[in-house]
Design an enzyme around this catalytic site. Sequence first.
Site, PDB file in Angstrom:
ATOM      1  N   ARG A  52      24.027  30.623 -25.118  1.00  0.00           N
ATOM      2  CA  ARG A  52      24.053  29.839 -26.368  1.00  0.00           C
ATOM      3  C   ARG A  52      25.393  29.105 -26.452  1.00  0.00           C
ATOM      4  NH1 ARG A  52      20.254  28.046 -28.998  1.00  0.00           N
ATOM      5  NH2 ARG A  52      19.250  30.075 -29.223  1.00  0.00           N
ATOM      6  N   GLN A  75      10.271  27.805 -23.494  1.00  0.00           N
ATOM      7  CA  GLN A  75      11.015  26.678 -24.061  1.00  0.00           C
ATOM      8  C   GLN A  75      12.169  26.269 -23.127  1.00  0.00           C
ATOM      9  OE1 GLN A  75      11.345  25.333 -27.613  1.00  0.00           O
ATOM     10  NE2 GLN A  75      13.492  25.583 -28.092  1.00  0.00           N
ATOM     11  N   ARG A  80      17.813  27.162 -16.925  1.00  0.00           N
ATOM     12  CA  ARG A  80      18.912  27.785 -17.674  1.00  0.00           C
ATOM     13  C   ARG A  80      18.841  29.309 -17.689  1.00  0.00           C
ATOM     14  NH1 ARG A  80      17.820  27.191 -24.164  1.00  0.00           N
ATOM     15  NH2 ARG A  80      15.694  27.966 -24.210  1.00  0.00           N
ATOM     16  N   HIS A 150      22.051  20.045 -22.120  1.00  0.00           N
ATOM     17  CA  HIS A 150      22.059  20.482 -23.532  1.00  0.00           C
ATOM     18  C   HIS A 150      23.501  20.806 -23.954  1.00  0.00           C
ATOM     19  CE1 HIS A 150      20.954  22.592 -27.129  1.00  0.00           C
ATOM     20  NE2 HIS A 150      19.667  22.624 -26.851  1.00  0.00           N
ATOM     21  N   GLU A 252      22.841  15.613 -26.670  1.00  0.00           N
ATOM     22  CA  GLU A 252      22.264  16.015 -25.390  1.00  0.00           C
ATOM     23  C   GLU A 252      21.668  14.808 -24.663  1.00  0.00           C
ATOM     24  OE1 GLU A 252      19.370  18.962 -26.649  1.00  0.00           O
ATOM     25  OE2 GLU A 252      20.668  19.520 -28.310  1.00  0.00           O
TER      26      GLU A 252
END
Length: 277
Positions: A52, A75, A80, A150, A252
């Site tokens: 995060r 998602q 990642r 991101h 992003e």
Amino acid sequence: MEMKAFSLTDQNSGSTARISLYGATVISYITKGHERLFLSQKAKLDGTKAIRGGIPPVFPVFGKASSGPCKDLPQHGFARTHLWRITKQSISAATMTLTPDDLTQEARGQWPYEFRLDYHVSIGKSGELVCALEISNTDTKPFEFQTLLHTYFRVRDIKDVRVVGLKGIDYADKVNSCNTTEEEAEVACISETDRVYPNVTSLVAIKEQDTTIVELERDGLDDVVLWNPWTGCSKMADFGPEDGYKRMVCVEAGAVSKWHKIEPSSSLTVSQKIACP
Ligand code: BG6
């Protein structure tokens, strides 16, 4: 246990970056003496969850696909949430690689293509951070993908932050489930914000109290996502501090508003450059 991480340094500018091999996520980028990325205090760095904060790369799907070959993927895809391998490294640059052999059986089953991702991260002579994702189709059939870097930018106070370069664009507002034209030359986040601006041709920059703190150059990443969870971040188990939304803005660079096809034996490189004037 913290996953393996390594650092890059540009000796000319003194800029540094730290990168976790889990999710090939840049977790720190310091230039001109300041940390430029937001990393949640509660971020999981042990490989149990996408990190995060920092710059998690999103591939092969942005968000959740309701149909098509990505529909079974979680998602933002698998890039990642897997451990990448370093395949090239110098003091100021590194390449990390991910192939199907690096995926869990579950992820392999969810996206049945042969591919190779080479993620080149480097710090340039002026201290800029360059992230370039090379996507190769090593299969015998074409595949379609979406991708996004991101980036969680660290800011002093979200109330003073403005994002420029988006005026006039018809964007998808995911909070209000509608499409709207951006009328502001300087976009502020004043509540939960989750927008996809397609085909942004201008240079996108972040200002804080009239000072440009970031210039985001993009190549092959035509779309820009603007995200701030606002007070909703307190409900996210890995988001800290509780009012951390005031200290970050996600701007992003992505190729997410449509699908992009790569033919067999072909590759495509997309990139972003972060400069902090
Ligand atoms: C953004 C999306 O890119 O990522 C948001 O536009 C999403 O809809 C956000 O909430 C964070 O996603 P995640 O999976 O990291 O919680």
